[in-house]
Design an enzyme around this catalytic site. Structure first.
Site, mmCIF file in Angstrom:
data_model
loop_
_atom_site.group_PDB
_atom_site.id
_atom_site.type_symbol
_atom_site.label_atom_id
_atom_site.label_comp_id
_atom_site.label_asym_id
_atom_site.label_seq_id
_atom_site.Cartn_x
_atom_site.Cartn_y
_atom_site.Cartn_z
ATOM 1 N N GLY A 72 28.272 4.760 -15.247
ATOM 2 C CA GLY A 72 27.628 5.309 -14.064
ATOM 3 C C GLY A 72 27.502 4.258 -12.978
ATOM 4 O O GLY A 72 27.651 3.053 -13.223
ATOM 5 N N CYS A 73 27.232 4.707 -11.779
ATOM 6 C CA CYS A 73 27.174 3.798 -10.633
ATOM 7 C C CYS A 73 25.961 2.870 -10.727
ATOM 8 O O CYS A 73 26.103 1.638 -10.662
ATOM 9 C CB CYS A 73 27.174 4.583 -9.331
ATOM 10 S SG CYS A 73 26.015 5.959 -9.277
#
Lengths: 346, 346, 346, 346
Positions: free
Chosen positions: D148-149
């Site tokens: 994920g970011c």
């Protein structure tokens, strides 16, 4: 590898040149200059470059600079450019000048809109660098006057209509809008975040913007007759992008579909001009970060007017991208080398 | 105290009405409606209102609504407005309608640009509510068609020139730019932050925007002759503001200073129109949050064209502020009551 | 009518004072000063004011200024304020100082974070002007040290927890974010539109921001014990707003609902503090243009930490609005007079 | 040439994959899918692609898609990914999954934060794809769970401290901020331009954001002990970028210079991690459009806490860029191939 110097690398067109050339397979940037920031690494001024281009910014000593490069990009204010370009040429370098100094063929016109020209004798050899209009001449040139950002969007937007004698050359009105990077990087209250953000305004209204003479020069060449345009620039609260909405009156009855065909033919094979299908209009968001010029064409059936909408990224096709395109041509490289990247969205 | 109902309070013009009326000394907002959010406090939808206006949004039942109010503001989409306005009128309420439904005098024109009109019999009694042009008629009206945002900027921008027969009515080109709140508050991909931000585009190009017929209707009344305009709207990445850049050809030789005097005379004593001095141009940033319309006038000596630049806040003078101005007139209150606030900057 | 002078009117807090006071029924702004723009109408610098406040900016001659006013707002940089405040006081004026010069009770602390204090003898009479904490003292004061923007959000956000001995005073971490108007209006490259827009960064990291000592001073008073906080400010690409996310460790087991009740009780009757219901969190967008401080409280069940989120408009509750609130108290006016306007959204 | 399919190409990570892969010398994108826009050219949805990638969006029929590709990128919502990934694997394709479906090693944890996992038997073979931490494992994998970011920024920001046992693992507080593209491209009122612009807010406060378990999983592996973090995400009014401000308590006395050396050693030779010199802090503006993670480290002498600030472009290093980096490793290509472009500024 072609060795490249970027003179005036602490402005937005300078860093954009470095960004583009970093990915160019045949170029090595060997030298960057800045009067304000000499002695500092350019990656200190523009941390996007850190670890990839950490060259130290040099003072602008033309002879020394020239010795480090085959091609020189001058990204200087007008007047500052013509003070150094002659040296670069004398030393046999190819020059792409991003200032206004060599764009106007007529030194008197330059004098009227800017100031007295210092080297009028160089004007005949300077080529106004719109590849779509004079690719072959650019190939032979050693001094390219890289077009202004507004002019690029307007000239590409109108060329087919004027060359095809479709419109009355006296009827042209250009309502142009630019992102804020077009205002440069100097510290002025007017360009502060809070002054620009959430506001929209016109400036330089009434035929006084300095891009007018180069637009008229190039449009007149296309039309085969002198012409005068109305040109109103506006400031948009965004970083990048120019959108020109161009009004003109056709000399006869026209249909949008025919005009689109005219544009498609005129720009056939052009790598960086995208003529949009009927009913589709450009946005600066769709050319952001790319070298494209997107053009939409509409006919207003109610008034008979033609409306052309043309969009570019002012720092790419409107400045540094087109400068590299011109360099490619001058250096005998494929025109799209290092330029075939897509726009960034969002 | 005047009791006010706001029908359609979950949109941007609705919340702006509440913001303005909260500070109005003679008004109590007694009723707010929303089809989508009925049953929720309006301060839940717009937390700016928390603790100050926590009315529960009601369903739109016209009779019940009317019973709670002396004046009804209808901030609905077109068609939805004309479905309920007749009930409000029948029950003796004053209505300020912010939709397009009662702006056009001619039901056939409405039919052409929108759809078949449901209550054409009410059109004669509806007054197109630009106070600067027909203050006295508004005072007598019970149904105000509140002007569109673009039309307000264009009509105020051109009124002195047309009334004064200074320009050729056929020569008018309007290049207009609007902030994103003008696109409303419905959930569409096109209006997402990342789709709008850092982009600028034209839309509805070629004489198809629905604000055109009301602009032409009002300009024709001013000119005393039918006319057709070119009108191109654009979307600006900012919340609020409309700037219209208006080109026209004078019938004779004019100077900017004379035109400015013409405007100053025309708008003398007007509380919400500011005619700017020669050389000064408006910005939407300078009218943001206020009910002002700022107008700058330039003559392009090179082409002879007149360029008028007109700026408003689309949600205030372009919608809710003008609606309150109209309400003040209808209710016999001082015209500026509750509206004499300054713009917010930055 | 109270006559008010605004010293330092060409900055953002200056124009915000004018905006707010324009709508204040008991105040007349009689005098505005600016070193940079003296001689120009203030409406020339801030065209939002045109036609409503066209006072000419004066040079800062304290005696002459004082003669024109009952109350003086000093919106100057630190050091410049303490050079003139003594004169205003000597002449019997009430002063609300928006600089940092009179916020710290201890001249040595001031000396450590700023420089040597010029008038330490005035510190005892200066009142740190948070009305929610010391309303009565403010009423008696003649010199208000108007709190900093970050401190206002943090102190209001933590007061109930510290006063209620709910948390370990050593555990406080404040991660704060400010809109760009907090950086002022001077012409610096760092504050240019293109440098700020589309970027987010921390600055002054590691306990060096000058707002720390006043935050710690006030929190220590609330806690009844000295304390040290971690404070990290960030710059948000927007005009207005501060959001502080505040982490702390409770001394015992707590539940969000209990804490919210604690806050509701602490701030009961406060006109400008809105304690949000459980599960609701503030946004700067919901206080923009208003004098509110919105506070949300959450307990992280997984880690046991309390997270308080506090939002204000840095130019209103964080500066000019709170200054007017303090003035109202000093002058015996209703505290909310001229301040009960709603935020502007969008 | 490696043939690549992009499943879920009408979202922002999808178009970013196309942008990056267009310039990748060893990749041909052969297939793009979209449930919503199937049948339309992808360049119709994203006009940046016009003339360069005009593939028609297909329906998501896994077998048919797999036949057109060697490598499949799944840019789908969670759950949708695990419905198709097994088919791609069964057909021998390499898969880089940008959803959350294969990030957590423990199906029960997935079940707790998301929902019941459909294919827990695949979890052991999925590799959490942070090249800086497990380059060799990635090379051997056929299923990459692309991080994920937020997790990417946090894990890279903390890895040296945890691996080096410098900090108390229980002390970690992450205050993270993301640009709006992280919220996706679906039509929701909350993501409209006017709702996001000029506002800043926290969301998912109190340990509820779904990125927490993957952050804790990876940090625990680094620390060699389970741990729990406080994590508060915020929404920034900008398109791209994540900045994480990370607070922790060192187990002993530390100095910033030593920590920076620790980071430089840990990330020595890493092409996409830039450890900043002492006193320099990252900005999302300096990584925008690039695959870099910039990290600044500060010690707060007053409180003893360490503050790490980490910045990435959420769509590049936080999603599509890292996905291509993982693909390069899986396919035996140079890790930086097609990724060595500079950020775009401004």
């Amino acid at each position: 590898m072609i060795k490249v110097a970027i003179v005036g690398a602490s402005g937005y067109t300078g860093v954009e040149l470095i960004r583009i050339l970093h990915a160019h397979p045949e170029v090595a940037v060997t030298c960057v200059t800045s009067e304000q920031s000499a002695g500092r690494p350019v990656s200190d001024v523009f941390p996007t470059l850190r670890g990839r281009c950490d060259l130290v910014l040099q003072n602008l000593e033309p002879v020394g600079i020239a010795e480090q490069a085959d091609v020189v990009f001058t990204a200087l204010p007008h007047k500052a450019a013509m003070a150094v370009v002659p040296t670069f040429l004398k030393m046999g370098k190819d020059v792409v000048d991003l200032s206004a100094d060599y764009r106007l063929h007529d030194a008197d016109v330059y004098g009227k809109w800017y100031e007295k020209h210092l080297t009028p004798e160089l004007l005949p050899q300077a080529v106004y660098g719109i590849p779509e209009l004079r690719r072959d001449t650019i190939r032979e040139a050693n001094l390219i006057a890289n077009p202004g950002c507004y002019p690029t969007s307007v000239i590409l937007g109108l060329a087919p209509l004027l060359k095809g004698k479709v419109i009355d050359p006296k009827s042209i009105i250009v309502d142009a809008k630019s992102g804020t990077s077009g205002a440069g990087r100097s510290a002025k209250v007017d360009n502060l975040y809070c002054e620009v953000n959430e506001g929209f305004k016109a400036y330089g209204v009434g035929g006084v913007h300095r891009h007018i003479p180069e637009i008229e020069q190039e449009l007149a060449l296309l039309a085969g007759t002198p012409l005068t345009i109305s040109f109103t620039p506006h400031l948009v609260p965004m970083d990048r992008g120019i959108l020109s909405t161009i009004y003109s009156v056709p000399t006869g009855k026209v249909r949008a579909s025919e005009l689109i065909t005219l544009y498609e033919t005129f720009y056939e094979g052009e790598p960086f001009v995208r003529v949009l299908p009927e009913g589709v209009l450009p946005s600066t968001a769709h050319v952001r970060g790319s070298n494209f010029c997107d053009i939409g064409i509409v006919v207003d059936e109610r008034t008979g007017r033609i409306i052309v909408v043309s969009a570019i990224d002012n720092l790419v096709k409107g400045a540094s991208g087109q400068a590299v395109q011109n360099m490619n041509l001058m250096c005998g490289l494929p025109e799209t080398l290092g330029l075939d990247f897509l726009g960034i969205f969002p």
